[in-house]
Design a protein around this motif. Structure first.
Motif, mmCIF file in Angstrom:
data_model
loop_
_atom_site.group_PDB
_atom_site.id
_atom_site.type_symbol
_atom_site.label_atom_id
_atom_site.label_comp_id
_atom_site.label_asym_id
_atom_site.label_seq_id
_atom_site.Cartn_x
_atom_site.Cartn_y
_atom_site.Cartn_z
ATOM 1 N N ASN A 114 0.848 -1.190 0.000
ATOM 2 C CA ASN A 114 0.000 0.000 0.000
ATOM 3 C C ASN A 114 0.888 1.247 0.000
ATOM 4 N N GLN A 115 0.287 2.415 -0.082
ATOM 5 C CA GLN A 115 1.066 3.649 -0.193
ATOM 6 C C GLN A 115 1.948 3.880 1.022
ATOM 7 N N GLU A 116 1.416 3.588 2.220
ATOM 8 C CA GLU A 116 2.200 3.786 3.435
ATOM 9 C C GLU A 116 3.438 2.899 3.446
ATOM 10 N N ASP A 117 3.259 1.626 3.032
ATOM 11 C CA ASP A 117 4.400 0.708 2.953
ATOM 12 C C ASP A 117 5.451 1.240 1.981
ATOM 13 N N LEU A 118 4.980 1.678 0.813
ATOM 14 C CA LEU A 118 5.904 2.143 -0.227
ATOM 15 C C LEU A 118 6.645 3.397 0.203
ATOM 16 N N ASP A 119 5.926 4.332 0.822
ATOM 17 C CA ASP A 119 6.565 5.562 1.286
ATOM 18 C C ASP A 119 7.684 5.258 2.275
ATOM 19 N N ARG A 120 7.417 4.305 3.174
ATOM 20 C CA ARG A 120 8.421 3.951 4.173
ATOM 21 C C ARG A 120 9.638 3.299 3.538
ATOM 22 N N LEU A 121 9.417 2.424 2.573
ATOM 23 C CA LEU A 121 10.511 1.691 1.952
ATOM 24 C C LEU A 121 11.414 2.568 1.099
ATOM 25 N N VAL A 122 10.841 3.513 0.387
ATOM 26 C CA VAL A 122 11.659 4.357 -0.491
ATOM 27 C C VAL A 122 12.047 5.677 0.167
ATOM 28 N N LYS A 123 11.859 5.745 1.491
ATOM 29 C CA LYS A 123 12.302 6.899 2.285
ATOM 30 C C LYS A 123 11.571 8.173 1.901
ATOM 31 N N ILE A 124 10.307 8.056 1.486
ATOM 32 C CA ILE A 124 9.505 9.235 1.164
ATOM 33 C C ILE A 124 8.570 9.510 2.333
ATOM 34 N N LEU A 125 8.514 10.755 2.773
ATOM 35 C CA LEU A 125 7.621 11.130 3.857
ATOM 36 C C LEU A 125 6.424 11.880 3.311
ATOM 37 N N PRO A 126 5.188 11.522 3.760
ATOM 38 C CA PRO A 126 4.056 12.368 3.422
ATOM 39 C C PRO A 126 4.281 13.754 4.035
ATOM 40 N N VAL A 127 4.075 14.802 3.275
ATOM 41 C CA VAL A 127 4.335 16.143 3.787
ATOM 42 C C VAL A 127 3.115 17.024 3.612
ATOM 43 N N THR A 128 3.031 18.040 4.463
ATOM 44 C CA THR A 128 1.949 19.002 4.386
ATOM 45 C C THR A 128 2.309 20.061 3.362
ATOM 46 N N GLU A 129 1.338 20.880 2.983
ATOM 47 C CA GLU A 129 1.616 21.964 2.042
ATOM 48 C C GLU A 129 2.633 22.935 2.621
ATOM 49 N N ASN A 130 2.547 23.161 3.940
ATOM 50 C CA ASN A 130 3.507 24.056 4.584
ATOM 51 C C ASN A 130 4.918 23.498 4.489
ATOM 52 N N GLN A 131 5.042 22.160 4.710
ATOM 53 C CA GLN A 131 6.352 21.525 4.600
ATOM 54 C C GLN A 131 6.879 21.619 3.174
ATOM 55 N N LYS A 132 6.001 21.409 2.194
ATOM 56 C CA LYS A 132 6.425 21.461 0.794
ATOM 57 C C LYS A 132 6.993 22.825 0.461
ATOM 58 N N SER A 133 6.307 23.880 0.941
ATOM 59 C CA SER A 133 6.772 25.222 0.614
ATOM 60 C C SER A 133 8.134 25.476 1.246
ATOM 61 N N ARG A 134 8.359 24.930 2.452
ATOM 62 C CA ARG A 134 9.653 25.112 3.099
ATOM 63 C C ARG A 134 10.750 24.351 2.374
ATOM 64 N N GLU A 135 10.406 23.139 1.923
ATOM 65 C CA GLU A 135 11.416 22.302 1.291
ATOM 66 C C GLU A 135 11.790 22.803 -0.097
ATOM 67 N N ARG A 136 10.929 23.674 -0.668
ATOM 68 C CA ARG A 136 11.272 24.270 -1.963
ATOM 69 C C ARG A 136 12.375 25.315 -1.811
ATOM 70 N N GLU A 137 12.504 25.834 -0.567
ATOM 71 C CA GLU A 137 13.525 26.840 -0.332
ATOM 72 C C GLU A 137 14.917 26.211 -0.450
ATOM 73 N N GLU A 138 15.880 27.028 -0.793
ATOM 74 C CA GLU A 138 17.251 26.548 -0.848
ATOM 75 C C GLU A 138 17.733 26.225 0.561
ATOM 76 N N LEU A 139 18.635 25.244 0.651
ATOM 77 C CA LEU A 139 19.214 24.918 1.947
ATOM 78 C C LEU A 139 20.013 26.107 2.469
ATOM 79 N N PRO A 140 20.065 26.268 3.779
ATOM 80 C CA PRO A 140 20.886 27.342 4.342
ATOM 81 C C PRO A 140 22.339 27.194 3.891
ATOM 82 N N LYS A 141 23.041 28.298 3.847
ATOM 83 C CA LYS A 141 24.430 28.297 3.400
ATOM 84 C C LYS A 141 25.257 27.329 4.241
ATOM 85 N N GLY A 142 26.040 26.507 3.562
ATOM 86 C CA GLY A 142 26.909 25.553 4.255
ATOM 87 C C GLY A 142 26.323 24.170 4.412
ATOM 88 N N LEU A 143 25.012 24.014 4.173
ATOM 89 C CA LEU A 143 24.385 22.705 4.268
ATOM 90 C C LEU A 143 24.325 22.060 2.885
#
Length: 231
Positions: free
Chosen positions: A134-163
């Motif tokens: 099922n989707q939950e099994d697959l997400d766990r196996l391929v290291k994908i996390l379900p994310v919220t819209e707020n998380q998505k918008s944050r993850e679109r940002e560039e990583l802080p300098k040095g990371l």
């Protein structure tokens, strides 16, 4: 579960011996072949068709990426963990495009390869005797996390300098493999990073809601911050 057949590819005899010792210490794997050159690696992989190959990129004849490409071209159902000193984006992306299950950068400590192989054991066990996922099994196996819209918008940002993205994933994967919360010092040791560096990545992962932070108070001394991956 029967031990997983594994081929170890490394041109440095001393590193080969150390890695073989790590693998035997972890358990759950059987080293069915070793190779010090790319041509020998392909010969062994074609013949044995192991479940997993631990592959160095810098070899005297072929590069690990060339070997990886050939394995995929031949359709051999083998998973690959790359172990290398290469950190350039192009090499990392090439490995990821060809479907490596992990990428470990030298020099590394026992805890990092232990995390990778224990995660792979879990991965292999989940696929055993399963007709569907099922989707939950697959997400766990391929290291994908379900994310919220707020998380998505944050993850679109560039990583802080040095990371760096690959180190961020390395820190997260190490935490995810642990069943308990870990301090910044424990993560630093396990992921082979400086303590201050590990703390920067952990603080960023907490900021984007990939890990939780819990403060533990002992009978004496200062409180300890423990980080745990959100699964």
């Amino acid at each position: 579960m029967n031990p997983i057949d594994l081929v170890l590819v490394e041109d440095d005899p001393m590193v080969m011996e150390v890695n073989a010792g790590f693998i035997k210490k972890i358990g759950g794997f059987k080293i069915c072949g070793i190779a010090k050159t790319g041509k020998k690696a392909l010969e062994i992989i074609r013949e044995l068709r192991p479940r997993l190959v631990i592959l160095d990129i810098y070899l005297p004849d072929l590069s690990g990426i060339q070997i990886l490409q050939e394995i995929r071209k031949l359709g051999i159902p083998t998973d690959i963990i790359l172990i290398t000193a290469a950190q350039d984006v192009e090499t990392v992306q090439a490995g990821l495009r060809f479907g490596v299950v992990d990428y470990i950068i030298k020099p590394f400590k026992f805890e990092r390869i232990s995390s990778a192989l224990n995660h792979y054991l879990t991965y292999a066990e989940q696929f055993k005797n399963r007709g569907e996922l099922n989707q939950e099994d697959l997400d766990r196996l391929v290291k994908i996390l379900p994310v919220t819209e707020n998380q998505k918008s944050r993850e679109r940002e560039e990583l802080p300098k040095g990371l760096r993205e690959i180190t961020l994933q390395q820190v997260y994967n190490f935490l995810k493999a642990s069943k308990i919360g870990l301090s910044a010092e424990e993560v630093a040791i396990g992921a082979g990073l400086a303590r201050v560096t590990a703390r920067r990545y952990l603080e960023y992962l907490e900021k984007i809601n990939r890990v939780t932070l819990e403060t533990q108070y002992g009978s004496v001394g200062r409180p300890i911050n423990k980080y745990k991956a959100l699964l």
